[in-house]
Design a protein around this motif. Structure first.
Motif, PDB file in Angstrom:
ATOM      1  N   ILE A 210       0.847  -1.192   0.000  1.00 42.56           N
ATOM      2  CA  ILE A 210       0.000   0.000   0.000  1.00 42.56           C
ATOM      3  C   ILE A 210       0.886   1.246   0.000  1.00 42.56           C
ATOM      4  CG2 ILE A 210      -0.201  -0.059   2.536  1.00 42.56           C
ATOM      5  CD1 ILE A 210      -3.056   1.200   0.519  1.00 42.56           C
ATOM      6  N   GLU A 212       3.383   1.926  -1.719  1.00 38.77           N
ATOM      7  CA  GLU A 212       3.700   2.390  -3.073  1.00 38.77           C
ATOM      8  C   GLU A 212       2.658   3.404  -3.552  1.00 38.77           C
ATOM      9  OE1 GLU A 212       5.985   1.214  -5.553  1.00 38.77           O
ATOM     10  OE2 GLU A 212       6.994  -0.377  -4.452  1.00 38.77           O
ATOM     11  N   ILE A 213       1.404   3.127  -3.174  1.00 35.78           N
ATOM     12  CA  ILE A 213       0.327   4.026  -3.583  1.00 35.78           C
ATOM     13  C   ILE A 213       0.382   5.322  -2.769  1.00 35.78           C
ATOM     14  CG2 ILE A 213      -2.188   4.308  -3.521  1.00 35.78           C
ATOM     15  CD1 ILE A 213      -2.436   1.415  -4.395  1.00 35.78           C
ATOM     16  N   ILE A 214       0.640   5.186  -1.471  1.00 33.63           N
ATOM     17  CA  ILE A 214       0.581   6.358  -0.592  1.00 33.63           C
ATOM     18  C   ILE A 214       1.723   7.343  -0.860  1.00 33.63           C
ATOM     19  CG2 ILE A 214       0.658   7.118   1.809  1.00 33.63           C
ATOM     20  CD1 ILE A 214      -0.795   4.597   2.561  1.00 33.63           C
ATOM     21  N   VAL A 215       2.933   6.825  -1.111  1.00 33.81           N
ATOM     22  CA  VAL A 215       4.056   7.754  -1.244  1.00 33.81           C
ATOM     23  C   VAL A 215       3.988   8.623  -2.492  1.00 33.81           C
ATOM     24  CG1 VAL A 215       5.736   6.558   0.182  1.00 33.81           C
ATOM     25  CG2 VAL A 215       5.557   5.981  -2.239  1.00 33.81           C
ATOM     26  N   SER A 216       3.064   8.316  -3.403  1.00 28.87           N
ATOM     27  CA  SER A 216       2.918   9.238  -4.533  1.00 28.87           C
ATOM     28  C   SER A 216       2.087  10.460  -4.128  1.00 28.87           C
ATOM     29  CB  SER A 216       2.286   8.527  -5.734  1.00 28.87           C
ATOM     30  OG  SER A 216       0.950   8.188  -5.456  1.00 28.87           O
ATOM     31  N   SER A 217       1.378  10.367  -2.988  1.00 28.24           N
ATOM     32  CA  SER A 217       0.595  11.527  -2.532  1.00 28.24           C
ATOM     33  C   SER A 217       1.252  12.252  -1.367  1.00 28.24           C
ATOM     34  CB  SER A 217      -0.802  11.113  -2.086  1.00 28.24           C
ATOM     35  OG  SER A 217      -1.213   9.924  -2.647  1.00 28.24           O
ATOM     36  N   VAL A 218       1.951  11.528  -0.517  1.00 27.01           N
ATOM     37  CA  VAL A 218       2.596  12.183   0.628  1.00 27.01           C
ATOM     38  C   VAL A 218       4.057  11.783   0.694  1.00 27.01           C
ATOM     39  CG1 VAL A 218       0.460  12.228   1.986  1.00 27.01           C
ATOM     40  CG2 VAL A 218       2.027  10.326   2.235  1.00 27.01           C
ATOM     41  N   LYS A 219       4.833  12.622   1.354  1.00 28.27           N
ATOM     42  CA  LYS A 219       6.250  12.307   1.520  1.00 28.27           C
ATOM     43  C   LYS A 219       6.385  11.132   2.483  1.00 28.27           C
ATOM     44  CE  LYS A 219       8.496  15.854  -0.510  1.00 28.27           C
ATOM     45  NZ  LYS A 219       8.116  15.197  -1.780  1.00 28.27           N
TER      46      LYS A 219
ATOM     47  N   ILE B  53       9.060  10.772  -5.498  1.00 32.39           N
ATOM     48  CA  ILE B  53       9.258   9.863  -4.373  1.00 32.39           C
ATOM     49  C   ILE B  53      10.744   9.817  -4.044  1.00 32.39           C
ATOM     50  CG2 ILE B  53       9.097   7.447  -3.632  1.00 32.39           C
ATOM     51  CD1 ILE B  53       6.620   7.272  -5.535  1.00 32.39           C
ATOM     52  N   TYR B  78      -0.856   8.163  -9.958  1.00 28.02           N
ATOM     53  CA  TYR B  78       0.162   7.139 -10.176  1.00 28.02           C
ATOM     54  C   TYR B  78      -0.352   5.773  -9.744  1.00 28.02           C
ATOM     55  CZ  TYR B  78       4.513   4.554  -9.145  1.00 28.02           C
ATOM     56  OH  TYR B  78       5.500   3.606  -9.057  1.00 28.02           O
ATOM     57  N   PRO B  80       1.162   2.329  -9.208  1.00 32.40           N
ATOM     58  CA  PRO B  80       2.457   1.640  -9.209  1.00 32.40           C
ATOM     59  C   PRO B  80       2.339   0.195  -9.649  1.00 32.40           C
ATOM     60  CG  PRO B  80       1.695   2.007  -6.958  1.00 32.40           C
ATOM     61  CD  PRO B  80       0.643   2.576  -7.870  1.00 32.40           C
ATOM     62  N   GLU B  82       3.927  -2.483  -8.224  1.00 32.78           N
ATOM     63  CA  GLU B  82       3.692  -3.266  -7.010  1.00 32.78           C
ATOM     64  C   GLU B  82       2.682  -2.479  -6.203  1.00 32.78           C
ATOM     65  OE1 GLU B  82       5.110  -6.053  -5.924  1.00 32.78           O
ATOM     66  OE2 GLU B  82       7.025  -6.290  -6.963  1.00 32.78           O
ATOM     67  N   GLY B  84      -0.804  -2.393  -3.459  1.00 34.95           N
ATOM     68  CA  GLY B  84      -1.592  -3.127  -2.477  1.00 34.95           C
ATOM     69  C   GLY B  84      -2.550  -2.210  -1.766  1.00 34.95           C
ATOM     70  N   LEU B  85      -3.292  -2.792  -0.828  1.00 35.34           N
ATOM     71  CA  LEU B  85      -4.232  -2.021  -0.020  1.00 35.34           C
ATOM     72  C   LEU B  85      -4.123  -2.531   1.418  1.00 35.34           C
ATOM     73  CD1 LEU B  85      -7.313  -2.229  -2.414  1.00 35.34           C
ATOM     74  CD2 LEU B  85      -6.006  -0.159  -1.953  1.00 35.34           C
ATOM     75  N   LEU B 101      -5.800  11.769   0.816  1.00 35.83           N
ATOM     76  CA  LEU B 101      -4.362  12.017   0.733  1.00 35.83           C
ATOM     77  C   LEU B 101      -4.006  12.679  -0.588  1.00 35.83           C
ATOM     78  CD1 LEU B 101      -2.710   8.857   2.313  1.00 35.83           C
ATOM     79  CD2 LEU B 101      -3.112  11.079   3.348  1.00 35.83           C
ATOM     80  N   LYS B 102      -4.837  12.442  -1.594  1.00 34.33           N
ATOM     81  CA  LYS B 102      -4.609  13.101  -2.889  1.00 34.33           C
ATOM     82  C   LYS B 102      -5.219  14.501  -2.908  1.00 34.33           C
ATOM     83  CE  LYS B 102      -2.265  10.620  -5.851  1.00 34.33           C
ATOM     84  NZ  LYS B 102      -0.997  11.174  -6.348  1.00 34.33           N
TER      85      LYS B 102
END
Lengths: 445, 325
Positions: A210, A212-219, B53, B78, B80, B82, B84-85, B101-102
């Motif tokens: 998860i 990977e998804i989050i770090v594109s929105s937050v540092k 990133i 984005y 990615p 790889e 997940g949730l 968060l977006k």
């Protein structure tokens, strides 16, 4: 900044809403309260009542026996044989026989019973007898018991500490010891429990991808800090609920069963209304009461001598700053490895300072202003636990300031360090991580 | 041409190896840009740099005419490779969290998400935990989260992995629709054949270096082999006698009463002249150019020559498939 709040909120709510959190939060205080109430309840339940018949052929001892909480005494003039018959008939639990020769031959004293008599009841009888033997012998030797009473002096030294500002304070190390050790232990437990929760959370995000998804929105740093703060708030919440609930339960039980909590004083102070006291006895009783009062008074005075605002503020500070310092390191470990099993090699250096603090806690308590206590309460890795142990004994404000500044610097440093490892670690899979590798990550731009 | 995004002279090394070396790309606005290359070539590193990133060691990034800044993450979506949730979190709750968060406000994200969930048949799972979902469903959710905040630039890293063919088609249609609505898309994959139909522009990356980029049609033209394939009916005489010096017969194979003939146009001739050359001798059923696949172009660029004859049949097969669509 707004995003970090969103993260904190999720980390906090997702944990607080968990069934395991709710169960722990409720069970914790019940267990704590059970620990505090349990002994009293057990003591109350186990103490059997004894009816003891005294057959005193010498007529010299009977007057000395006063009933206690667990034992009542009845004088029998009928002679030992009929007394034993009465006991067998169930009228008494035990028969204390003081034969004619008892004064010359104490070994002839007998306690008869059908079932065994507990130790404290027997000990009480022995002490009464011993006391009377002594005073009888003194009288025989020509010494007035009144004089003896006047000679007998109870000694307790009141330790007085003169502080820098010239104020004299009574010093009660026992109270400070207890308070210091308990608060040090609490900080240790808190850091371990919630530090490893941070680690597990980071690892969960990494292995589920998860992150990977989050770090594109937050540092990555925001994500890490959000988790550390969120979990810290969970810990604080749980701790506060525990404190409030524990006191509520203990208080509730106390007011419901007040008699269970009159531990020591009751036995001595209890005076049977049917019992008439002579002057000597009264004085003796007064003395014991007074003695009891001084012990309670010492504890009260000891507590009063402790600077509670400082202790509470310091506790909150070391509680939080210590947690922040270690949680960052736990987060870094969670980010660097691929599975729970791989955490071991990195856990050791992080847990050693904490374990060390608890191991040397005993020595620090013995000498709370010695050099070891001083240095360990200054060094950031050990200061949360060790300083908390020292504080109830009174710590110079300069020491506190140095320790606090270094601890703040310490957690800023570990957070920075962890941030460096974290941002590389969370996106790195399937690689065997060594310390050399971590060092490289720290040096990346 | 207007470019939505540019990366100039990007280099990034990790101790021990170079991940990217002097890579520049220009992504035209409103087009699908393919970022192609084998696994480990540096695509994911470049994408992570675009998403801020990680930071490049050297080089500059531009969004429109501005230097790329932290706030631009709101303009980028984005997905990615790889991905997940949170397994223990409820699907709807989780989607709202990721949307927030977006930068999408809670009430708005809920409304948008319900619409998308409806469209992708996910609404019954709104209150289910992710661990109860199939992989395909989780993938759909991730796709929705990526595009929810309507970013001007979308980056998909291997978007089709883990999808069954029906869902691949569903996602493909959504991507094309987004392109038609004006969204710029960067599409990264190691499966070069799969993107030919989607991409307008490509950049080929191999061993940390960009080895080729440009418009897909232009690249194909540049790599044209001038080989044509004809299906001929009734022939007056053998194929060898049909062509003069301007043409080279590669092979002629009869099957099902037809003859498949491959001819290379040598010089000073074009496809029309090939047809007029053939017309007197045979009945033309079909006529097409054998364009090299992106895979062939990649191999040609790396090794300097097209794959050997043995794989030439595969080339024709993939070319035929391509042309058949």
């Amino acid at each position: 900044m707004n995003k970090i709040l969103v993260i904190i909120k999720r980390e906090y709510l997702s944990r607080v809403k968990k069934r395991s959190f709710i169960i722990m939060t409720i069970l914790g205080p019940i267990l704590m309260a059970a620990l505090m109430i349990g002994p009293a309840v057990v003591a109350m339940m186990s103490s059997s009542k004894y009816e003891v018949a005294i057959v005193d052929d010498t007529h010299m001892f009977y007057d000395q026996f006063t009933p206690t909480q667990s034992t009542t005494y009845t004088r029998l003039e009928t002679g030992i044989d009929s007394a034993l018959e009465l006991m067998k008939g169930g009228k008494f639990d035990a028969v204390l026989h003081i034969p004619e020769v008892a004064f010359q031959a104490p070994a002839s004293l007998r306690l008869f019973s059908l079932k065994s008599i507990n130790y404290s009841a027997k000990a009480h009888m022995e002490s009464v007898l011993k006391h009377q033997y002594e005073s009888l012998k003194l009288t025989k030797a020509g010494i007035d018991p009144e004089v003896l009473m006047a000679i007998e002096t109870r000694i307790t030294i009141n330790a007085v500490r003169i502080e820098k500002d010239g104020v004299e304070r009574s010093d009660y190390p026992e109270v400070s010891m207890g308070l210091g050790f308990v608060s040090g232990l609490l900080i240790y437990m808190f850091i371990f429990l919630f530090g490893s929760q941070v680690q597990r959370g980071v690892l969960e995000e990494k292995t589920s991808r998860i992150v990977e998804i989050i770090v594109s929105s937050v540092k990555p740093f925001q994500l890490m800090m959000g988790k550390i703060v969120g979990v810290g708030l969970v810990g604080l919440t749980q701790f506060l609920i525990w404190v409030v609930l524990t006191f509520a339960i203990v208080g509730g039980v106390r007011s419901a069963f007040p008699e269970a909590f009159q531990f020591t004083s009751a036995e001595e102070i209890y005076v049977s209304a049917s019992q008439s006291l002579n002057a000597e006895e009264l004085q003796k009783q007064m003395e014991t009461v007074q003695m009891q009062n001084t012990t309670a008074g010492q504890i009260m005075e000891g507590l009063a001598a402790i600077n509670f605002p400082v202790v509470i503020l310091a506790f909150l500070f070391y509680f939080l700053a210590g947690y922040l310092l270690y949680a960052a390191l736990f987060a870094a470990i969670g980010s660097a490895v691929d599975s729970e099993a791989d955490t071991q090699q990195f856990m050791l250096p992080v847990t050693i300072p904490l374990l060390f603090s608890i191991i040397v806690a005993q020595m620090v308590i013995q000498d709370p202003s010695g050099p070891m206590a001083y240095w360990l309460s200054i060094i950031p890795l050990t200061s949360p636990v060790i300083m908390m142990i020292r504080i109830p004994f009174g710590v110079p404000y300069l020491d506190l300031a140095i320790s606090a500044v270094l601890l703040i610097a310490g957690f800023i440093f570990t957070t920075w360090l962890a941030g460096k490892i974290y941002r590389t670690g969370i996106l790195m899979y399937g690689k065997k991580i060594t310390y050399a590798e971590l060092w490289k990550w720290i040096r990346y731009r | 041409m207007e470019y939505l995004f540019r990366a100039e002279h990007i280099s990034k090394s990790y101790t021990g190896h170079k991940a990217l070396s002097d890579v520049s790309i220009e992504v035209p606005k409103g087009r699908i840009f393919g970022l192609l290359g084998p696994n480990g070539a540096g695509k994911t590193t470049l994408i992570r740099i675009i998403n801020q990133i990680i930071a490049p060691d050297e080089g500059e990034l531009f969004y429109g005419n501005e230097q790329l800044k932290a706030h631009h993450v709101h303009n980028i979506g984005y997905l990615p490779e790889e991905r997940g949730l949170y397994k223990k979190m409820k699907l709807g709750e989780q989607a709202i969290y990721l949307a927030r968060l977006k930068g999408v406000p809670e009430h708005q994200s809920k409304k948008l998400l319900k619409e998308w969930f409806e469209k992708f048949d996910l609404l019954p799972w709104w209150n289910k935990k992710v661990e109860e979902l199939s992989k395909g469903m989780a993938q759909k959710v991730q796709f929705i989260i990526t595009i929810l905040h309507k970013p001007a630039l979308l980056i998909f890293d291997e978007p089709f992995s883990g999808f069954d063919p029906i869902n691949v088609n569903l996602i493909k249609q959504e991507i094309l629709k987004l392109r038609d609505e004006g969204t710029t898309i960067i599409f990264s994959t190691h499966n070069m054949g799969s993107v030919e139909e989607l991409c307008d522009h490509i950049a080929l990356i191999n061993k940390s270096e960009k080895i080729l980029d440009g418009n897909v049609r232009q690249i194909k033209k540049d790599f044209s082999t001038n080989i044509f394939q004809l299906e001929l009916g009734q022939m007056k005489g053998p194929a060898e006698q049909m062509f003069d010096h301007r043409f080279e017969l590669i092979k002629a194979t009869p099957h099902n009463g037809l003859n498949t003939v491959r001819v290379k146009i040598l010089r000073e001739a074009d496809s029309n002249e090939l047809i007029s050359q053939v017309l007197p001798y045979a009945q033309v059923v079909s006529f097409s150019e054998l364009t090299p696949s992106m895979n062939d172009i990649f191999i040609k660029t790396v090794t300097g020559k097209f794959p050997q004859e043995s794989s030439q049949d595969e080339v024709s097969a993939s070319a035929n498939d391509y042309l058949a669509e």
